[in-house]
Design a protein around this motif. Structure first.
Motif, PDB file in Angstrom:
ATOM      1  N   GLN A   1      17.308  39.978 -22.471  1.00  0.00           N
ATOM      2  CA  GLN A   1      18.265  38.893 -22.641  1.00  0.00           C
ATOM      3  C   GLN A   1      17.798  37.626 -21.932  1.00  0.00           C
ATOM      4  O   GLN A   1      17.921  36.519 -22.456  1.00  0.00           O
ATOM      5  N   GLU A   2      17.258  37.793 -20.719  1.00  0.00           N
ATOM      6  CA  GLU A   2      16.784  36.642 -19.958  1.00  0.00           C
ATOM      7  C   GLU A   2      15.624  35.943 -20.672  1.00  0.00           C
ATOM      8  O   GLU A   2      15.572  34.707 -20.720  1.00  0.00           O
TER       9      GLU A   2
ATOM     10  N   ARG B   1      16.819  34.373 -24.323  1.00  0.00           N
ATOM     11  CA  ARG B   1      17.833  33.318 -24.392  1.00  0.00           C
ATOM     12  C   ARG B   1      17.247  31.942 -24.711  1.00  0.00           C
ATOM     13  O   ARG B   1      17.781  31.218 -25.572  1.00  0.00           O
ATOM     14  N   PRO B   2      16.144  31.519 -24.050  1.00  0.00           N
ATOM     15  CA  PRO B   2      15.594  30.193 -24.388  1.00  0.00           C
ATOM     16  C   PRO B   2      15.135  30.104 -25.843  1.00  0.00           C
ATOM     17  O   PRO B   2      15.290  29.052 -26.481  1.00  0.00           O
TER      18      PRO B   2
ATOM     19  N   PHE C   1      19.283  39.308 -31.036  1.00  0.00           N
ATOM     20  CA  PHE C   1      20.355  38.339 -30.919  1.00  0.00           C
ATOM     21  C   PHE C   1      21.623  39.041 -30.468  1.00  0.00           C
ATOM     22  O   PHE C   1      22.711  38.727 -30.904  1.00  0.00           O
TER      23      PHE C   1
ATOM     24  N   THR D   1      18.517  43.835 -19.811  1.00  0.00           N
ATOM     25  CA  THR D   1      18.823  42.610 -19.065  1.00  0.00           C
ATOM     26  C   THR D   1      17.643  41.641 -19.102  1.00  0.00           C
ATOM     27  O   THR D   1      17.812  40.429 -19.313  1.00  0.00           O
TER      28      THR D   1
ATOM     29  N   PRO E   1      24.716  37.808 -24.950  1.00  0.00           N
ATOM     30  CA  PRO E   1      25.876  37.004 -25.264  1.00  0.00           C
ATOM     31  C   PRO E   1      25.687  36.029 -26.416  1.00  0.00           C
ATOM     32  O   PRO E   1      26.572  35.243 -26.699  1.00  0.00           O
ATOM     33  N   THR E   2      24.518  35.992 -27.083  1.00  0.00           N
ATOM     34  CA  THR E   2      24.328  35.037 -28.165  1.00  0.00           C
ATOM     35  C   THR E   2      24.033  35.794 -29.442  1.00  0.00           C
ATOM     36  O   THR E   2      23.058  35.518 -30.117  1.00  0.00           O
ATOM     37  N   ARG E   3      24.881  36.722 -29.788  1.00  0.00           N
ATOM     38  CA  ARG E   3      24.580  37.654 -30.871  1.00  0.00           C
ATOM     39  C   ARG E   3      24.442  36.968 -32.212  1.00  0.00           C
ATOM     40  O   ARG E   3      23.672  37.383 -33.045  1.00  0.00           O
TER      41      ARG E   3
ATOM     42  N   GLN F   1      16.363  31.881 -28.382  1.00  0.00           N
ATOM     43  CA  GLN F   1      17.586  31.846 -29.186  1.00  0.00           C
ATOM     44  C   GLN F   1      18.163  30.433 -29.235  1.00  0.00           C
ATOM     45  O   GLN F   1      18.573  29.944 -30.302  1.00  0.00           O
ATOM     46  N   GLU F   2      18.176  29.789 -28.083  1.00  0.00           N
ATOM     47  CA  GLU F   2      18.723  28.436 -28.019  1.00  0.00           C
ATOM     48  C   GLU F   2      17.888  27.459 -28.831  1.00  0.00           C
ATOM     49  O   GLU F   2      18.419  26.551 -29.479  1.00  0.00           O
TER      50      GLU F   2
END
Length: 202
Positions: free
Chosen positions: A139-140, A143-144, A16, A136, A19-21, A146-147
């Motif tokens: 993170q890509e 991200r889904p 995490f 990188t 950018p969504t730590r 995490q969301e």
């Protein structure tokens, strides 16, 4: 929520990480505790918590992401090792023939070794540096997920009237946490993970 690999051997993964730590829309950090547990606020606020790392480990897509990242890491590490072998060949050749080289040849061979070594260092930074390709790509891919966890946490918090939800796996100091305020099972249900799936591996 962290999975760390480091060194020339590796990379640092912070699942995490930016950018969504921090599941920022619902997770409140330790500084807020001073306010929430003072006087009247304690009686009025409804506070729950999750363990985002435990939730992640129950999601099938997380295992798939880990597999993809492991494969990339293996491929890039092999590329670096192949280049390191070339450096070693140049060094061995230099040691074997050093006494027969002219001064100019010696300088040229030393320069070739340095150049090959620098290439190894550049590759390591490119793939495994703080902003390298592995980070990188992580993170890509993350991200889904995490969301999804964020949205499910918001859904549970909204439906059940929680004012704040903390992430127990982050750096929040919990002196005590009642199990009935643990929202993991409810968040996992919102993510489509059945009770049977939740108990697997326990």
């Amino acid at each position: 929520m962290q999975d760390q690999r480091c060194g020339g051997g590796g990379t640092v993964r912070d699942v995490f990480g930016p950018p969504t730590r921090h599941l920022a829309r619902v997770v409140v950090m330790a500084a807020a505790l001073c306010v929430l547990w003072g006087g009247e606020a304690r009686a009025q606020q409804k506070i729950g918590y999750i363990d985002s790392q435990a939730i992640l480990e129950k999601l099938p897509e997380y295992a798939s992401v880990e597999q993809k990242l492991d494969q990339l890491e293996e491929e890039w590490r092999a590329e670096i090792e192949a280049q390191e072998e070339k450096v070693q060949v140049l060094r061995d050749e230099y040691r074997a023939w050093e006494l027969l080289y002219t001064d100019e040849e010696r300088r040229q061979k030393q320069a070739a070794i340095r150049k090959a070594r620098e290439k190894v260092d550049r590759l390591r930074q490119r793939y495994f540096g703080p902003d390298g390709r592995l980070y990188t790509r992580q993170q890509e891919l993350m991200r889904p997920i995490q969301e999804r966890i964020l949205d499910a946490t918001e859904e549970v918090a909204t439906e059940e009237g929680y004012d704040y939800v903390f992430d127990k796996s982050e750096k929040v100091l919990f002196m005590y946490a009642r199990q009935d305020h643990n929202l993991n099972r409810r968040v996992l249900r919102a993510l489509g993970i059945t009770p049977e799936q939740q108990t697997e591996g326990q």
